[in-house]
Design a protein around this motif. Sequence first.
Motif, PDB file in Angstrom:
ATOM      1  N   ASN A   9       0.802  -1.226   0.000  1.00  0.00           N
ATOM      2  CA  ASN A   9       0.000   0.000   0.000  1.00  0.00           C
ATOM      3  C   ASN A   9       0.833   1.274   0.000  1.00  0.00           C
ATOM      4  OD1 ASN A   9      -1.563   2.102   2.131  1.00  0.00           O
ATOM      5  ND2 ASN A   9      -2.804   1.328   0.431  1.00  0.00           N
ATOM      6  N   HIS A  10       1.993   1.224   0.594  1.00  0.00           N
ATOM      7  CA  HIS A  10       2.842   2.420   0.665  1.00  0.00           C
ATOM      8  C   HIS A  10       3.944   2.406  -0.397  1.00  0.00           C
ATOM      9  CE1 HIS A  10       0.887   3.739   4.368  1.00  0.00           C
ATOM     10  NE2 HIS A  10       1.017   2.507   4.837  1.00  0.00           N
ATOM     11  N   GLY A  11       3.848   1.487  -1.334  1.00  0.00           N
ATOM     12  CA  GLY A  11       4.852   1.415  -2.388  1.00  0.00           C
ATOM     13  C   GLY A  11       4.732   2.558  -3.379  1.00  0.00           C
ATOM     14  N   TYR A  12       5.773   2.725  -4.171  1.00  0.00           N
ATOM     15  CA  TYR A  12       5.827   3.836  -5.121  1.00  0.00           C
ATOM     16  C   TYR A  12       4.754   3.686  -6.206  1.00  0.00           C
ATOM     17  CZ  TYR A  12       7.715   7.216  -8.472  1.00  0.00           C
ATOM     18  OH  TYR A  12       7.858   8.280  -9.332  1.00  0.00           O
ATOM     19  N   VAL A  13       4.556   2.468  -6.703  1.00  0.00           N
ATOM     20  CA  VAL A  13       3.611   2.248  -7.795  1.00  0.00           C
ATOM     21  C   VAL A  13       2.178   2.531  -7.351  1.00  0.00           C
ATOM     22  CG1 VAL A  13       2.620   0.512  -9.341  1.00  0.00           C
ATOM     23  CG2 VAL A  13       5.087   0.577  -8.949  1.00  0.00           C
ATOM     24  N   MET A  14       1.765   2.000  -6.197  1.00  0.00           N
ATOM     25  CA  MET A  14       0.405   2.207  -5.728  1.00  0.00           C
ATOM     26  C   MET A  14       0.157   3.649  -5.305  1.00  0.00           C
ATOM     27  SD  MET A  14      -1.789  -0.117  -2.995  1.00  0.00           S
ATOM     28  CE  MET A  14      -1.497  -1.631  -3.915  1.00  0.00           C
ATOM     29  N   SER A  15       1.210   4.363  -5.008  1.00  0.00           N
ATOM     30  CA  SER A  15       1.080   5.753  -4.548  1.00  0.00           C
ATOM     31  C   SER A  15       0.956   6.748  -5.698  1.00  0.00           C
ATOM     32  CB  SER A  15       2.275   6.141  -3.669  1.00  0.00           C
ATOM     33  OG  SER A  15       2.377   5.291  -2.544  1.00  0.00           O
ATOM     34  N   HIS A  16       1.108   6.284  -6.935  1.00  0.00           N
ATOM     35  CA  HIS A  16       1.062   7.187  -8.085  1.00  0.00           C
ATOM     36  C   HIS A  16       0.009   6.674  -9.078  1.00  0.00           C
ATOM     37  CE1 HIS A  16       4.930   8.175  -6.267  1.00  0.00           C
ATOM     38  NE2 HIS A  16       4.878   9.334  -6.922  1.00  0.00           N
ATOM     39  N   GLU A  17      -1.022   7.464  -9.273  1.00  0.00           N
ATOM     40  CA  GLU A  17      -2.175   7.063 -10.078  1.00  0.00           C
ATOM     41  C   GLU A  17      -1.833   6.849 -11.543  1.00  0.00           C
ATOM     42  OE1 GLU A  17      -6.849   8.456 -10.464  1.00  0.00           O
ATOM     43  OE2 GLU A  17      -5.296   9.969 -10.135  1.00  0.00           O
ATOM     44  N   VAL A  18      -0.822   7.535 -12.044  1.00  0.00           N
ATOM     45  CA  VAL A  18      -0.493   7.468 -13.466  1.00  0.00           C
ATOM     46  C   VAL A  18      -0.221   6.033 -13.919  1.00  0.00           C
ATOM     47  CG1 VAL A  18       1.967   7.892 -13.048  1.00  0.00           C
ATOM     48  CG2 VAL A  18       0.970   8.433 -15.282  1.00  0.00           C
ATOM     49  N   PHE A  19       0.360   5.212 -13.027  1.00  0.00           N
ATOM     50  CA  PHE A  19       0.674   3.830 -13.396  1.00  0.00           C
ATOM     51  C   PHE A  19      -0.597   3.039 -13.708  1.00  0.00           C
ATOM     52  CE2 PHE A  19       4.475   4.919 -10.833  1.00  0.00           C
ATOM     53  CZ  PHE A  19       5.436   4.689 -11.804  1.00  0.00           C
ATOM     54  N   LEU A  20      -1.670   3.304 -12.958  1.00  0.00           N
ATOM     55  CA  LEU A  20      -2.932   2.605 -13.184  1.00  0.00           C
ATOM     56  C   LEU A  20      -3.462   2.879 -14.580  1.00  0.00           C
ATOM     57  CD1 LEU A  20      -5.435   0.993 -12.093  1.00  0.00           C
ATOM     58  CD2 LEU A  20      -6.381   3.223 -11.478  1.00  0.00           C
TER      59      LEU A  20
END
Length: 299
Positions: A231-242
């Motif tokens: 949950n606190h990872g870089y990928v989940m913290s940035h919406e652009v990846f989704l």
Amino acid sequence: MANDSSYVLYHYTPNLPCAILLAILFAFTTVFHLYQRIKAHSKYFNPFIVGGIFQIIGYGARAGSHFFMHSTILYAIQSLLILLAPTLYAASIYMVLGRIISFLHGEHLSYIPVKWMTKVFVAGDILSFILQAAGGGIMTSGSENTIKIGQWVIVAGLCVQLVFFGAFVITSLVFHIKIIRSPTIESERFMNKHGSIWPRDWRGVLFACYSASLLILIRSVYRLVEFVQGNHGYVMSHEVFLYVFDAAMMFLVMGVMNVFHPSFVLNEKAESPVSQPERNFQWKSDVEMQQHSFSSPRD
């Protein structure tokens, strides 16, 4: 959702325009798929359409989360449905391969018996679906430790999906190579002889399946990294990846299968690229035979 204060639903404010745009785009392609399914009676695409509906509802809920960021219900809906949609796409794609092999009478060229092929791959897809759904359900309630368990259950489901998808791609490629080297009568008959970058025949359908599989594999790898980081990872913290590695990939999957829908080839009523010339040739032969019989001398 967890009551633990350390768990954050969103590390950002969900982007409203992007969510609305994706919901509209998925609605458009899903309606088109529904039309194609009804027109061609392609029941094997039912899971694919349900996956599209999942995307519409998921991004609709995500749009709602823009205004209600702390709504656990909206978060759970968008998270689960967007996560599970690709497994439904995969189920239809698995069934397409078996139908292509049977359509071309190339059962002897597949190292997995066709009667087991769909069952094996769909069973793996169902297992992946159950694991991801269970993991998502675990994440919607409980402590932070329970949420971590849910994340790893999802990781297990994604790993199952990657394994079966990898096996599917290998199976498709092996069959494709074998039928090119040892073509069946049907594979040559239902082949568009006119040169084109993407042939409108069974080869084009296989290429579409390859493209869709590659896009789903990219998306699954992204999700795997996301949930491994937590949950606190870089990928989940940035919406652009989704939007780049999930939404865009899955919209392309639906779009590619719209353009190169398997019913163009697999529909029994569809005309093959060479069927009409063959009919003309047969008709001319019949006329010539009749003319010959009239002009021949009598006994």
